[in-house]
Scaffold this active site. Structure first.
Site, short mmCIF file in Angstrom:
data_model
loop_
_atom_site.label_atom_id
_atom_site.label_comp_id
_atom_site.label_asym_id
_atom_site.label_seq_id
_atom_site.Cartn_x
_atom_site.Cartn_y
_atom_site.Cartn_z
N ASP A 188 31.02 11.84 -15.46
CA ASP A 188 31.45 11.00 -16.57
C ASP A 188 30.27 10.15 -17.01
OD1 ASP A 188 33.20 9.02 -18.10
OD2 ASP A 188 34.76 10.18 -17.11
N HIS A 219 33.82 3.98 -19.93
CA HIS A 219 34.69 5.11 -19.61
C HIS A 219 34.60 5.48 -18.14
CE1 HIS A 219 36.39 9.21 -19.81
NE2 HIS A 219 37.05 8.76 -20.87
N SER A 387 42.04 11.26 -20.66
CA SER A 387 41.00 10.99 -19.67
C SER A 387 41.58 10.22 -18.48
CB SER A 387 39.89 10.15 -20.29
OG SER A 387 39.04 10.92 -21.11
#
Length: 448
Positions: A188, A219, A387
């Site tokens: 990620d 994120h 996600s």
């Protein structure tokens, strides 16, 4: 503070205010995070600033054969330090660049697949598909392909605000498993190892983004926290698997600035391949890929290598793609949606191939809307998207791996995961609301 079962965003907001730090919120399907309106000067320590994502790369990759390991006395294993064949391979790559008018810009060993990967920059006006096809015709090249682009989808004070606390009975699950001795590789953007909810939770961190140093980003920090945030530390949230450890592999970078751009991470085939190769060599039980993009031959080969070693791979389902996007669409990858995208319900018989052929996408549904999550600099925010649903499933798989590695996930009638029904037969005990847990696993538990 306690919330009734019907709590919504108003209750979530109240809980966030009690928690202390200034928070961010998010409501985009792809998991984007909006900038907070409050003065961020009072938020305490900050992570490094977000990095401007590069423009789409006009590059191709060529995979060169490696001689079989038993013919090599140099101990080749992912490092060039003592590799006597490196000079010959680079000479070959430079020859390919010269013949096709390309510029050799980078390379990386992929011992998992027995290849070296070389990246070439295209000249102005060149077509990547045609150049890759020309390179592939050379007998010294195993295959060639364009570099593709990918993007992400979008006593703990905030525990009661977590959908998993109520819908997944998280506290009950943690009575039988917390993910002890389980490692989850998160490929990620960068996770913030200095965040109070992630202190000591990272098994390691590596950077695979070309030309950049490792940096903590929104994120990756949110995904890592949803999976393995500390429990009962008096702050923030509780991870689905607080006993697990996260291997933070930064293969994506986030765009600078706030607004709609914050928290959207971008990756490419090369950075993802390097991270996957690294992860496979370290044998985590689970790999989390909360991102989507086009099918890619190199990544497909690496996914097969991971699955062949018994590593469970979780991917975020892209509701805007006909087949759910890649890697979620690849056979063997566990595709996960937050429930906002249409899908075909998964069944226990499909657990080993939850991603159906193109046009028949299957996915499991897990909590992925309005999730409190850690953000860089000791902050918290509310995030939404597939996600984060995928991160919840990776956490659940860590609980499963502690009890019985490889065991199937139970699904309720329809398409939603049943965590209580998943763990009950593995723990040989009542886990949540006993009659419901038993009923949901009668048809779902694997035959013995």
């Amino acid at each position: 503070m306690r919330c009734a079962a019907w709590f919504g965003r108003m209750c979530v907001a109240a809980l966030l205010l009690v928690a202390g730090p200034v928070l961010h919120s998010a409501r985009a399907d792809d998991g984007r995070m909006a900038a907070a309106a409050a003065d961020e000067a009072s938020q305490g320590p900050r992570a490094a600033p977000e990095v401007q994502a590069p423009a789409a790369r006009r590059e191709v990759m060529a995979m060169l054969h490696l001689p079989p390991a038993h013919y090599r006395a140099d101990g080749y294993g992912g490092s060039y330090l003592n590799d006597t064949g490196r000079i010959a391979r680079r000479k070959l790559a430079r020859d390919l660049a010269r013949r096709h008018g390309l510029e050799l810009v980078s390379d990386w060993p992929m011992p998992v697949l027995g290849i070296d990967c070389y990246v070439f920059a295209l000249p102005p006006g060149a077509d990547a598909e045609r150049v890759a096809a020309a390179l592939a015709r050379d007998s010294r090249v195993e295959w060639a392909q364009p570099v593709a682009d990918y993007r992400t989808l979008g006593g703990d004070p905030l525990y009661a605000a977590q959908p998993t606390a109520m819908h997944w009975h998280l506290a009950d699950l943690h009575r039988v498993a917390t993910g002890r001795k389980v490692t989850v590789a998160v490929i990620d953007s960068g996770a913030d190892e200095a965040h109070p909810d992630l202190a000591g939770q990272l098994a390691g961190r590596e950077n695979f983004v070309e030309g950049q140093a490792y940096v903590a980003e929104s994120h990756g920090t949110a995904v890592a926290g949803i999976i393995a945030a500390l429990a009962d530390n008096g702050i923030g949230i509780r991870g689905v698997a607080p006993g697990a450890r996260v291997l933070a592999l930064r293969a994506c970078s986030e765009r600078a600035g706030g607004g709609g751009g914050g928290g959207i991470a971008h990756c490419d085939s090369f950075s993802l391949a390097k991270a996957l190769n690294f992860a496979i060599l370290r044998q985590p039980q689970i790999i989390n890929l909360s991102l989507t993009g086009p099918p890619d031959r190199l990544l497909q080969r690496l996914l097969d290598a991971a699955l062949g070693r018994g590593i469970r791979v979780v991917g975020a389902y892209d509701g805007q793609a006909a087949d759910g996007g890649f890697p979620a669409s690849w056979p063997g990858v566990i595709a996960v949606t937050d429930g906002s995208a249409p899908m075909v319900a998964a069944t226990p018989a499909a657990m080993r191939a939850l991603s159906a052929p193109a046009g028949r996408g299957r996915a499991l549904s897990a909590p992925g809307r309005d999730l409190p999550a850690p953000l860089p600099g000791g902050r918290y925010g509310v995030v939404s998207g597939a996600s984060y649903a995928a991160a919840n499933v990776s956490g659940l798989l860590a609980l499963v791996s502690e009890l019985k590695p490889g065991a199937a996930l139970a699904v309720r009638a329809g398409d939603t995961l049943d965590p209580c029904g998943t763990l009950a037969p593995l723990a040989s005990a009542c886990v949540c609301t006993c009659p419901l847990a038993v009923a949901s696993t009668v048809a779902e538990a694997p035959r013995r």
